[in-house]
Write a protein that holds these residues in place. Structure first.
Motif, PDB file in Angstrom:
ATOM      1  N   TYR A 253     -18.726  -2.297   2.479  1.00 18.62           N
ATOM      2  CA  TYR A 253     -17.592  -2.505   3.371  1.00 18.62           C
ATOM      3  C   TYR A 253     -16.483  -3.365   2.758  1.00 18.62           C
ATOM      4  CZ  TYR A 253     -20.171  -0.458   7.320  1.00 18.62           C
ATOM      5  OH  TYR A 253     -20.823   0.389   8.162  1.00 18.62           O
ATOM      6  N   ASP A 254     -16.694  -3.843   1.540  1.00 21.12           N
ATOM      7  CA  ASP A 254     -15.594  -4.570   0.888  1.00 21.12           C
ATOM      8  C   ASP A 254     -14.469  -3.614   0.479  1.00 21.12           C
ATOM      9  OD1 ASP A 254     -17.451  -3.510  -0.960  1.00 21.12           O
ATOM     10  OD2 ASP A 254     -16.745  -4.848  -2.552  1.00 21.12           O
TER      11      ASP A 254
ATOM     12  N   GLY B 116      -6.867  -6.536  10.878  1.00 17.94           N
ATOM     13  CA  GLY B 116      -6.106  -6.229   9.667  1.00 17.94           C
ATOM     14  C   GLY B 116      -4.645  -6.026  10.038  1.00 17.94           C
TER      15      GLY B 116
ATOM     16  N   TYR C 108     -14.155  -6.398   9.286  1.00 19.24           N
ATOM     17  CA  TYR C 108     -13.178  -6.053  10.329  1.00 19.24           C
ATOM     18  C   TYR C 108     -13.841  -5.098  11.330  1.00 19.24           C
ATOM     19  CZ  TYR C 108      -9.911  -8.111   6.973  1.00 19.24           C
ATOM     20  OH  TYR C 108      -9.269  -8.971   6.124  1.00 19.24           O
TER      21      TYR C 108
ATOM     22  N   PHE D  78      -6.553  -7.528   4.782  1.00 15.38           N
ATOM     23  CA  PHE D  78      -7.028  -6.146   4.732  1.00 15.38           C
ATOM     24  C   PHE D  78      -6.638  -5.457   3.432  1.00 15.38           C
ATOM     25  CE2 PHE D  78      -7.670  -1.789   6.387  1.00 15.38           C
ATOM     26  CZ  PHE D  78      -8.865  -1.971   7.054  1.00 15.38           C
TER      27      PHE D  78
ATOM     28  N   ASP E 232     -16.125  -2.357  10.099  1.00 15.42           N
ATOM     29  CA  ASP E 232     -17.140  -2.680   9.097  1.00 15.42           C
ATOM     30  C   ASP E 232     -18.500  -3.008   9.721  1.00 15.42           C
ATOM     31  OD1 ASP E 232     -15.095  -2.303   7.301  1.00 15.42           O
ATOM     32  OD2 ASP E 232     -14.616  -4.418   7.104  1.00 15.42           O
TER      33      ASP E 232
ATOM     34  N   THR F  46      -6.176  -7.138   0.661  1.00 18.03           N
ATOM     35  CA  THR F  46      -6.559  -8.031  -0.433  1.00 18.03           C
ATOM     36  C   THR F  46      -7.539  -7.401  -1.434  1.00 18.03           C
ATOM     37  OG1 THR F  46      -6.155  -9.901   1.034  1.00 18.03           O
ATOM     38  CG2 THR F  46      -7.366 -10.366  -0.983  1.00 18.03           C
ATOM     39  N   PRO F  47      -8.646  -6.782  -0.978  1.00 15.43           N
ATOM     40  CA  PRO F  47      -9.573  -6.223  -1.979  1.00 15.43           C
ATOM     41  C   PRO F  47      -8.889  -5.232  -2.928  1.00 15.43           C
ATOM     42  CG  PRO F  47     -10.615  -6.270   0.174  1.00 15.43           C
ATOM     43  CD  PRO F  47      -9.158  -6.621   0.393  1.00 15.43           C
TER      44      PRO F  47
ATOM     45  N   ARG G  44     -18.394   3.472   1.590  1.00 16.86           N
ATOM     46  CA  ARG G  44     -18.472   2.848   2.915  1.00 16.86           C
ATOM     47  C   ARG G  44     -19.698   3.332   3.705  1.00 16.86           C
ATOM     48  NH1 ARG G  44     -14.770  -0.291   5.140  1.00 16.86           N
ATOM     49  NH2 ARG G  44     -15.324   0.512   7.193  1.00 16.86           N
TER      50      ARG G  44
ATOM     51  N   LEU H 186      -2.197  -2.372   8.142  1.00 14.35           N
ATOM     52  CA  LEU H 186      -3.002  -1.518   7.263  1.00 14.35           C
ATOM     53  C   LEU H 186      -4.334  -1.124   7.882  1.00 14.35           C
ATOM     54  CD1 LEU H 186      -2.087  -2.896   3.763  1.00 14.35           C
ATOM     55  CD2 LEU H 186      -1.297  -0.843   4.914  1.00 14.35           C
TER      56      LEU H 186
ATOM     57  N   LYS I 148     -11.891  -1.197   1.775  1.00 13.94           N
ATOM     58  CA  LYS I 148     -11.296  -0.939   3.093  1.00 13.94           C
ATOM     59  C   LYS I 148     -10.578   0.405   3.100  1.00 13.94           C
ATOM     60  CE  LYS I 148     -12.514  -5.159   4.170  1.00 13.94           C
ATOM     61  NZ  LYS I 148     -13.806  -5.327   4.861  1.00 13.94           N
TER      62      LYS I 148
ATOM     63  N   VAL J 190     -14.304  -5.155  -5.262  1.00 13.40           N
ATOM     64  CA  VAL J 190     -14.012  -6.585  -5.272  1.00 13.40           C
ATOM     65  C   VAL J 190     -15.282  -7.431  -5.293  1.00 13.40           C
ATOM     66  CG1 VAL J 190     -13.780  -6.974  -2.777  1.00 13.40           C
ATOM     67  CG2 VAL J 190     -12.415  -8.323  -4.370  1.00 13.40           C
ATOM     68  N   ARG J 191     -16.329  -6.927  -4.656  1.00 20.02           N
ATOM     69  CA  ARG J 191     -17.586  -7.700  -4.688  1.00 20.02           C
ATOM     70  C   ARG J 191     -18.177  -7.761  -6.089  1.00 20.02           C
ATOM     71  NH1 ARG J 191     -20.628  -6.524   1.000  1.00 20.02           N
ATOM     72  NH2 ARG J 191     -19.368  -7.968   2.191  1.00 20.02           N
TER      73      ARG J 191
ATOM     74  N   LYS K  98     -12.063 -13.398   2.640  1.00 18.74           N
ATOM     75  CA  LYS K  98     -11.193 -12.228   2.486  1.00 18.74           C
ATOM     76  C   LYS K  98     -11.026 -11.849   1.015  1.00 18.74           C
ATOM     77  CE  LYS K  98      -8.633 -12.785   6.793  1.00 18.74           C
ATOM     78  NZ  LYS K  98      -7.451 -13.348   7.455  1.00 18.74           N
ATOM     79  N   VAL K  99     -10.908 -12.833   0.162  1.00 19.74           N
ATOM     80  CA  VAL K  99     -10.678 -12.523  -1.248  1.00 19.74           C
ATOM     81  C   VAL K  99     -11.962 -12.051  -1.938  1.00 19.74           C
ATOM     82  CG1 VAL K  99     -11.061 -14.749  -2.394  1.00 19.74           C
ATOM     83  CG2 VAL K  99      -9.227 -13.278  -3.160  1.00 19.74           C
ATOM     84  N   LYS K 100     -13.100 -12.421  -1.366  1.00 22.73           N
ATOM     85  CA  LYS K 100     -14.369 -12.014  -1.965  1.00 22.73           C
ATOM     86  C   LYS K 100     -14.829 -10.640  -1.489  1.00 22.73           C
ATOM     87  CE  LYS K 100     -17.295 -15.899  -2.451  1.00 22.73           C
ATOM     88  NZ  LYS K 100     -18.041 -16.963  -1.718  1.00 22.73           N
ATOM     89  N   GLY K 101     -14.189 -10.132  -0.443  1.00 23.60           N
ATOM     90  CA  GLY K 101     -14.631  -8.856   0.125  1.00 23.60           C
ATOM     91  C   GLY K 101     -15.703  -9.047   1.179  1.00 23.60           C
ATOM     92  N   ASP K 102     -15.875 -10.273   1.652  1.00 22.23           N
ATOM     93  CA  ASP K 102     -16.912 -10.556   2.651  1.00 22.23           C
ATOM     94  C   ASP K 102     -16.414 -10.453   4.091  1.00 22.23           C
ATOM     95  OD1 ASP K 102     -18.768 -10.997   0.701  1.00 22.23           O
ATOM     96  OD2 ASP K 102     -18.567 -13.186   0.713  1.00 22.23           O
TER      97      ASP K 102
ATOM     98  N   THR L 203      -5.159   0.496  -0.154  1.00 30.36           N
ATOM     99  CA  THR L 203      -6.140  -0.455   0.381  1.00 30.36           C
ATOM    100  C   THR L 203      -7.535  -0.240  -0.199  1.00 30.36           C
ATOM    101  OG1 THR L 203      -4.848  -0.466   2.401  1.00 30.36           O
ATOM    102  CG2 THR L 203      -7.060  -1.331   2.565  1.00 30.36           C
TER     103      THR L 203
ATOM    104  N   TYR M  53     -22.533   1.206   3.133  1.00 31.47           N
ATOM    105  CA  TYR M  53     -22.323  -0.202   3.527  1.00 31.47           C
ATOM    106  C   TYR M  53     -21.576  -1.054   2.512  1.00 31.47           C
ATOM    107  CZ  TYR M  53     -25.800   1.662   6.665  1.00 31.47           C
ATOM    108  OH  TYR M  53     -26.445   2.479   7.530  1.00 31.47           O
TER     109      TYR M  53
END
Lengths: 165, 775
Positions: A36-37, B251, B31, A105, B34, A107-108, A31, B202, A39, A77-78, B24-28, A49, A34
């Motif tokens: 940031y994917d 989140g 929040y 939040f 970030d 999801t990744p 993080r 979360l 969490k 995830v990216r 959200k699913v791609k991590g883009d 998470t 950067y």
């Protein structure tokens, strides 16, 4: 002043080297640079998470030391998003279409443990999926639609289907 | 007028993916945490070690001298440290509804973790070191931790500003309670207790702030209430134009981001240092200090005829407001009005008192006062059924309100009441298979049901309103602007879906720009299950205004009447001859060329009433109600006390399911959210939160719940877009009593608390056995 170390590893297929204080966690290293994917939900290893795959094995990055990934391959995830892993893309598509995402939040991290489940030959079996993702908390969805997405993906990549009673 | 039912829909009612799901699913998706800026400092809060104390003094000199520290602030540094808490309402409503708000502690410390000082430093580590250098002189007090004690004469007074711990007292009364008891064949009387509950989203409370080039304090903080910028401006002594929140997707919220969290602290620190500042609360901090669901002590007395018709009910409720007022009076309104539940009771009294204690403050949590009483009245209903040897479904069917019936305040709802249908559906589904007495592994099986009511839309005396803006781009896509806080329930996506439906466009063609206090029209709070109802209606108004202009232009071009046309598949087509059409974008070009409007901002107002007489609340307090129910099947291991929820049937009349996935998502998530209430234990001990991590405060995991089976009823009888009702909060209210009723069905032990852990079941079974042996 804490001792600084250099950590070289592969992040989502690309070699990187970060300079960090020796006690830095993998989560903070990612993080602070950067990514940031990834969490942060608790930073105590409880919520899942921040899950990433290290050499294909899921790790809660907040309780993994940055130094532990030296020479290893880290997938976030990216890495799936911008990689060429078709099963990973299918998993993402099914999360979107099954309504598995609310606040997003968790999801990744959930994508990463689901990916690990499928990588390890996981089949379309709701009970097995339930157990596989049980280290990752989600407060919004009640989990059903997340399990739906993993189940559907397993089925679509030709895995055996098992109905639970 | 804006709810004209359409006969056919292309998007509404489908499970179309939300506009933000891919990010959200791609991590883009970014929040509140970030973001980073050059020169950014880290903010930390010094929190009280004691729950009750008098703050004698704070010495910050050593912390200030630490290299890398840019600011150390205490109450004396805050321009207007004391204000009143408001939640986006347009005016002061009085009646005790605006409570004291303090940015930083001053006078008495009221709860453990109360903020005493703020630090901004170059790194998080330096900020933490600085906290340790601040010396606080506490005069520790005994404190009071139970609202029943707090209300007694001579109790320790929590606040330095008041002379009593009482926050508010209120009552709903109907018929003649005293006179009715004599007509009852049976009277049952019970005490119930509901425990505090954390939201456990979360994403903890976090964000950043900076000064923009024109001196505007700019925040990037996810909040359910954008309108808090006004309170922050008052605290800083600035005009409303000088505090802006460019807010961001949360989140999770569940009511926990309804109060101000980090915003005031960030604003104070950035204003002082003129540097960007970031603040992220730890999980421990979040569990210890942000507001919890009000613990309540409820006494219920219910009288009925021998065939199960309830004649009379009295509820006396004592609420633990914790350290500050915040939303207590509002939550209390919900508890009081919903006290009797969705039942037609001719003689009723619902009376409540709230009190300050030195516990963590109580405020909004999904279910907002309705959920606590729902536990009590549905446990009470089961107790009554048992006492009368009646079927739990029959007794409810006999007493539930139906269309045209008055609710407790004497108001007759405009919306539909589907309770009878719901109870029958839950029964049908649950009883599709016969209930075994035991599972093959020996566990006892039980079933339970509970129903409930909860409003959607805010208290009518707040005079609530919501706005939304539409702009048609020249390529035929739509820019939708809405100050709609998105907690993750799809608040923004629902607006995009409505707009796309109205204009016959795919949802991808509508892009919502959301959540900026000064650039997007304020939609009001994402609370009170109001956003689809309020902003949804505003969105329909704005879209139809623009659509009418485009329809008139198309009619002119096609030489027909506008009412002969409809919007479909990016075309404007003849209703009676769908082959004849003109592209939407072509007409947009003509409208633009002729200098007519391609944008509109609309405002929707909820029904307005005045503040009621709190000693006897009457009339329309909320716009409408949503009705819900749960049926559950549970297996209990009598040796270990461990229990497993085998089936959850969630039933709700949502009016109209705009997005099927979103409605089911709320119902599934809501059920599991409050399923957690049965075991989540903050373990408060004299104001100390012992359950302060996710390894001690255990929220449900994927193996702790079965797949929730949803039964969606669409009566069309709601006040929202296309007849929709609100679903977010009501979805969680009935699961807890349904489970405790099922446990009773399985093992014959009746719990009167929401906290039912295996050890309590073991103990209760042991006591039952002892009683059996002695008797």
């Amino acid at each position: 002043m804490s001792e600084m170390i250099k950590v070289s590893f592969t992040l989502n297929g690309k070699p990187v080297t970060y300079n960090v204080a020796a006690q830095t966690s993998l989560l903070r290293m990612l993080r602070d640079n950067y990514n940031y994917d990834v969490k942060c939900g608790c930073e105590e290893g409880d919520c899942g998470t921040c899950t990433v795959l290290v050499d294909g094995v899921s790790h809660k990055s907040c309780i993994t030391l940055a130094a532990q990934v030296e020479g290893k391959s880290v997938l976030t995830v990216r890495g799936i998003t911008y990689g060429d892993d078709e099963a990973g893309h299918l998993l993402q598509k099914n999360f979107v279409e099954c309504g598995s995402i609310q606040c997003g939040f968790c999801t990744p991290g959930l994508i990463m443990v689901s990916k690990e489940y499928l990588n390890n030959g996981g089949i379309a079996d709701r009970s097995a999926i339930r157990r596989a993702i049980s280290g990752n908390l989600c407060r919004c969805t009640g989990y059903k639609k997340i399990i739906d997405a993993v189940y559907k993906t397993a089925k679509e990549i030709g895995r055996e289907e098992r109905q639970n009673v | 007028m804006y709810n004209t039912p359409k006969t056919s829909y292309s998007l509404v009612g489908t499970a179309v993916p939300r506009h933000d799901a891919w990010a959200k699913v791609k991590g883009d998706q970014a929040y509140s945490d970030d973001w980073a800026m050059p020169g950014m400092l880290y903010g930390k809060v010094l929190r009280s070690k004691h729950a009750a104390a008098i703050l004698r003094g704070v010495d910050t000199s050593k912390a200030e001298a630490l290299p890398g520290v840019h600011a150390v602030l205490t109450a004396k540094d805050v321009p207007n440290n004391i204000d009143i808490s408001k939640f986006g309402q347009m005016r002061d409503v009085g009646g005790g509804f605006e409570g004291l708000y303090k940015a930083l502690a001053d006078g008495k410390i009221r709860s453990r973790g109360e903020a005493i000082a703020l630090v901004a430093a170059e790194t998080e580590e330096i900020a933490e070191d600085a906290l340790k250098l601040i010396k606080v002189d506490y005069d520790v007090q005994e404190g009071v931790f139970d609202p029943r004690e707090a209300l007694k004469p001579g109790a320790y007074i929590v606040s330095s500003e008041d002379t009593s711990n009482k926050i508010m007292e209120t009552k709903v009364e109907k018929g003649n309670v005293e006179g009715a008891w004599k007509d009852c064949d049976i009277i049952i009387e019970n005490d119930y207790h509901t425990t505090p509950h954390d939201h456990a989203y979360l994403e903890t409370e976090c964000g950043m702030a900076w000064m923009d080039e024109n001196g505007v304090v700019t925040l990037r903080v996810g909040t359910q209430v954008l309108e808090h910028y006004r309170t922050i401006a008052r605290i800083l002594g600035l005009p409303h134009t000088k505090v802006r929140n460019m807010s961001v997707m949360m989140g999770g919220g569940f009511g926990g981001k309804e109060d101000i969290t980090v915003e005031t602290y960030l604003a104070l620190l950035t204003y002082k240092t003129r540097r960007p500042v970031k603040m992220v609360w730890t999980r421990e901090e979040s569990l210890e200090v942000h507001a919890k669901r009000h613990p309540e002590y409820l006494h219920y007395k219910t009288g009925a005829t021998k065939d199960g018709k309830i004649l009379c009910q009295e509820a006396h409720i004592i609420m633990d407001g914790g350290s500050y007022t915040y939303l207590t009076p509002w939550v209390q309104m919900y508890s009081t009005i919903n006290g009797p539940g969705p039942y037609n009771i001719p003689n009723l009294l619902s009376h409540s008192v709230s009190a300050f204690t030195n516990n963590t403050l109580s405020s909004a949590n999904r279910g907002f006062g309705a959920t606590q009483v729902n536990f009590a009245y549905e446990r009470q209903m089961d107790e009554l059924a048992r006492a009368l040897n009646m079927d739990p479904y029959e007794i409810r069917l006999k007493n539930v309100v139906k269309n045209g019936d008055e609710i407790s305040t004497g108001f007759v709802l405009e919306g539909h009441i589907a309770l009878t249908e719901m109870i029958k559906k839950i029964r049908e589904k649950l009883e599709a298979t016969p209930k075994p007495d035991r599972l093959p592994d020996g566990r006892k099986v039980g079933r339970g049901i509970a129903v409930g009511q909860m409003s959607y839309g805010r208290l009518c005396f707040l005079h609530d309103s919501s706005r939304c803006a539409i702009r048609v781009e020249l390529d035929g896509t739509i820019t939708l602007r809405a100050g709609v806080p998105d907690v993750g329930a799809g608040q923004a996506s629902a607006l995009a879906q409505i707009c796309a439906e109205e204009l016959g466009l795919p949802i991808e063609d509508v892009h919502p720009f959301i959540m900026d206090t000064h650039l997007t029209p304020l939609c009001g709070t994402s609370t009170a299950t109001r956003q689809l109802y309020m902003a949804g209606n505003a969105c329909i108004m704005a879209t139809r205004f623009v659509r009418d202009i485009i329809a008139r232009k198309a009619a002119k071009l096609l030489d027909c009447n506008p009412d002969e046309l409809t919007f479909r598949d990016k075309q404007i087509v003849f209703i009676n001859d769908p082959q004849k059409s003109i592209p939407f974008v072509t007409v947009v070009g003509h409208v633009s060329n002729d200098g007519e409007l391609l944008f509109h901002e609309a405002q929707f107002n909820a029904p307005f009433t005045e503040v009621p007489d709190l000693t006897n609340i009457k009339g329309r307090i909320h716009p409408d109600m949503t009705f819900t129910g749960h049926g559950v099947e549970i297996a209990v291991d009598e040796e270990t006390g461990e229990y497993e929820v085998l089936r959850i049937i969630a039933c709700m009349d949502c009016g109209k399911a705009l997005n099927r996935n979103s409605v089911e998502g709320q119902m599934e998530g809501g059920a599991v959210y409050n399923l957690g209430w049965l075991r989540e234990d903050l373990r408060w001990q004299k104001g100390v939160t012992k359950g302060n991590s996710f390894s001690t405060y255990l929220i449900p995991t994927s193996v702790d719940t079965p797949d929730v089976e949803t039964v969606v009823i669409e009566s069309g009888g709601g006040l929202g877009p296309y007849g929709a009702k609100g679903v977010g909060e009501p979805s969680d209210n009935t699961i807890c009593p349904a489970c405790v009723n099922a446990i009773n069905d399985a093992i014959g032990v009746s719990f009167h608390t929401t906290l039912v852990k295996p050890e309590q079941i073991c103990l209760a079974l042991h006591e039952k056995k002892q009683r059996g042996a002695n008797g």
